[in-house]
Scaffold this motif. Structure first.
Motif, mmCIF file in Angstrom:
data_model
loop_
_atom_site.group_PDB
_atom_site.id
_atom_site.type_symbol
_atom_site.label_atom_id
_atom_site.label_comp_id
_atom_site.label_asym_id
_atom_site.label_seq_id
_atom_site.Cartn_x
_atom_site.Cartn_y
_atom_site.Cartn_z
ATOM 1 N N GLY A 179 0.471 -1.308 0.083
ATOM 2 C CA GLY A 179 0.004 -0.134 0.166
ATOM 3 C C GLY A 179 0.938 1.346 0.155
ATOM 4 O O GLY A 179 0.183 2.247 0.002
ATOM 5 N N GLU A 180 2.233 1.239 0.007
ATOM 6 C CA GLU A 180 3.087 2.203 0.068
ATOM 7 C C GLU A 180 3.846 2.479 -1.020
ATOM 8 O O GLU A 180 4.235 1.387 -1.899
ATOM 9 N N ALA A 181 4.342 3.548 -1.721
ATOM 10 C CA ALA A 181 5.368 3.630 -2.689
ATOM 11 C C ALA A 181 6.478 3.187 -2.247
ATOM 12 O O ALA A 181 6.901 3.299 -0.944
ATOM 13 N N ALA A 182 7.437 2.964 -3.258
ATOM 14 C CA ALA A 182 8.713 2.603 -2.896
ATOM 15 C C ALA A 182 9.535 3.871 -2.598
ATOM 16 O O ALA A 182 9.614 4.786 -3.049
ATOM 17 N N HIS A 183 10.463 3.842 -1.418
ATOM 18 C CA HIS A 183 11.224 4.821 -1.024
ATOM 19 C C HIS A 183 12.672 4.277 -0.295
ATOM 20 O O HIS A 183 12.706 3.192 0.199
ATOM 21 N N TRP A 184 13.584 5.142 -0.240
ATOM 22 C CA TRP A 184 14.708 4.789 0.552
ATOM 23 C C TRP A 184 14.594 4.659 1.949
ATOM 24 O O TRP A 184 13.754 5.629 2.736
ATOM 25 N N ARG A 185 15.643 3.891 2.661
ATOM 26 C CA ARG A 185 15.396 3.423 3.931
ATOM 27 C C ARG A 185 16.538 2.938 4.536
ATOM 28 O O ARG A 185 17.375 2.239 3.638
ATOM 29 N N ALA A 186 17.234 3.501 5.523
ATOM 30 C CA ALA A 186 18.707 3.085 5.996
ATOM 31 C C ALA A 186 18.438 2.662 7.377
ATOM 32 O O ALA A 186 17.774 3.405 8.259
ATOM 33 N N GLY A 187 19.386 1.720 7.932
ATOM 34 C CA GLY A 187 19.418 1.491 9.268
ATOM 35 C C GLY A 187 20.809 1.025 9.689
ATOM 36 O O GLY A 187 21.532 0.462 8.673
ATOM 37 N N GLY A 188 21.401 1.104 10.800
ATOM 38 C CA GLY A 188 22.580 0.892 11.199
ATOM 39 C C GLY A 188 22.948 0.858 12.626
ATOM 40 O O GLY A 188 22.346 1.293 13.500
ATOM 41 N N VAL A 189 23.857 0.088 12.972
ATOM 42 C CA VAL A 189 24.462 0.221 14.508
ATOM 43 C C VAL A 189 26.105 0.491 14.247
ATOM 44 O O VAL A 189 26.785 0.168 13.452
ATOM 45 N N MET A 190 26.486 1.562 15.299
ATOM 46 C CA MET A 190 27.805 1.786 15.332
ATOM 47 C C MET A 190 28.250 1.291 16.939
ATOM 48 O O MET A 190 27.678 1.412 17.832
ATOM 49 N N LEU A 191 29.609 0.686 16.740
ATOM 50 C CA LEU A 191 30.030 0.432 18.042
ATOM 51 C C LEU A 191 31.334 1.139 18.129
ATOM 52 O O LEU A 191 32.000 1.407 17.172
ATOM 53 N N GLN A 192 31.709 1.610 19.461
ATOM 54 C CA GLN A 192 33.029 2.336 19.779
ATOM 55 C C GLN A 192 33.451 2.010 21.047
ATOM 56 O O GLN A 192 32.696 2.012 21.985
ATOM 57 N N HIS A 193 34.767 1.529 21.013
ATOM 58 C CA HIS A 193 35.497 1.312 22.506
ATOM 59 C C HIS A 193 35.555 2.566 23.142
ATOM 60 O O HIS A 193 36.193 3.541 22.483
ATOM 61 N N MET A 194 35.362 2.798 24.322
ATOM 62 C CA MET A 194 35.557 4.019 24.968
ATOM 63 C C MET A 194 36.677 4.529 24.807
ATOM 64 O O MET A 194 37.986 3.677 24.867
ATOM 65 N N PRO A 195 37.103 5.909 24.682
ATOM 66 C CA PRO A 195 38.687 6.294 24.289
ATOM 67 C C PRO A 195 39.466 6.292 25.482
ATOM 68 O O PRO A 195 38.684 6.240 26.612
ATOM 69 N N LYS A 196 40.660 6.150 25.288
ATOM 70 C CA LYS A 196 41.424 5.769 26.560
ATOM 71 C C LYS A 196 42.552 7.111 26.304
ATOM 72 O O LYS A 196 42.900 7.587 25.664
#
Length: 330
Positions: A179-196
């Motif tokens: 029922g919807e038109a095609a459209h752009w979509r994005a998703g992601g996860v970022m991990l970072q070790h805490m700075p030392k």
């Protein structure tokens, strides 16, 4: 997941921390924002994909920094995709959305529409620029392009320039629900070790491409075990969990990292936003003399300017521009 829940998480970045290790992260979902970014230009699909990936990276990276004003990401390459540029503007007040804009410059004649998008970048560099506003000195960090994606380039940047182990798991593309038109979509996860305070790297070069540093070069044995474990867990994520409407970011974190003790913080809303204005264009042209301005006059007797990010079109009377400008306006 209900439609209301889907809407609530679209165009947001959710910060989290893994209490069992010194690792922080972000989960991002871009929907309407990405559509607005891309509809400003009629990009070919391979360029759209690069802009989509860059916009998602910008949302994730921008939210990790305590910005008073602007974060910019740039990729400049020798290939058909000459430049991909994004800006992230921090919220002006608590509870307000951050703003993103993006654009690309490319050589249409050199595009191979069947090739991987990143292959169009070629050799070049990845840069992060931070502008904290008036009275501060802008910061710029640059690393060579390395890896097979823009996210790999960003990981190299953080390892090499910031000495912060960083990992991205991203997906993006055109999505369509019944029922919807095609459209752009994005998703992601970022991990970072805490700075030392004192990075573990010895300065003798890294194990990455061209001798650049990677995450493993920056961590002690115990830290490395925690980092490896978190990355192995992140490797189990699939595209539908990152981009689809059936799993909320909070449920995703529990699914991936429940043994790591994930703790979530307030989500940051994201919107499309451009800072261009007539006055800003006038200011950018204020360094030119009347003679210089004369070379910019069109056949219609005006000076025009277009915003590369949002497509806004500005028209000026030549005598109102430059450092010799008269007071009257067009």
């Amino acid at each position: 997941m209900s439609l209301s829940a889907k809407i609530a998480w679209d165009d947001t970045v959710l910060p989290f921390q893994l209490d069992a290790s010194d690792i922080r992260g972000r989960v991002a979902r871009l929907d309407g924002v990405l559509e607005q970014v891309l509809k400003q230009h009629d990009y070919p699909p391979v360029i759209e994909a690069l802009v989509a990936e860059m916009a998602l990276l910008t949302a994730l990276i921008g939210q990790t920094m305590k910005l008073r004003w602007k974060l910019s990401l740039q990729v400049r390459g020798s290939g058909a995709a000459r430049l991909i540029a994004t800006d992230y503007y921090g919220p002006t007040d608590d509870g307000q959305p951050a703003r993103i804009r993006a654009y690309a410059s490319y050589d249409a004649d050199r595009l191979d529409h069947d090739a991987e998008p990143f292959s169009h970048v070629g050799n070049g560099y990845f840069a992060i620029l931070i502008d904290q506003g008036e009275g501060t000195a802008p910061y710029q960090g640059i690393t060579p392009l390395a890896g097979g994606s823009l996210s790999a380039c960003a990981q190299t940047y953080f390892a090499q320039s910031e000495q912060i182990p960083t990992r991205f798991a991203l997906t993006y593309g055109r999505s369509q629900t019944p029922g919807e038109a095609a459209h752009w979509r994005a998703g992601g996860v970022m991990l970072q070790h805490m700075p030392k305070a004192s990075p573990f790297a010895t300065g003798d070069g890294g194990s990455g491409e061209q001798g650049l540093l990677e995450a493993v070069d920056l961590l002690s044995d115990d830290e490395g075990e925690n980092w490896t474990r978190a990355n192995v867990l992140l490797d189990t994520v699939d595209d539908l969990e990152l981009i689809g409407p059936s799993v909320t970011p909070t449920d995703l974190l529990v699914r991936l990292f429940h043994e790591e003790g994930p703790r979530v913080y307030d989500a940051q809303p994201i919107t499309f936003g451009c800072t261009c204005s007539e006055e800003r264009v006038r200011q950018s042209l204020s360094i030119y003399s009347a003679k210089d301005i004369a070379t910019m006059i069109t056949d219609e007797g005006t000076v025009t300017a277009d915003c590369q990010f949002c497509g806004a079109h500005y028209v000026f009377a030549p005598e109102t521009l430059g450092f010799e400008a008269k007071d009257k306006r067009a």
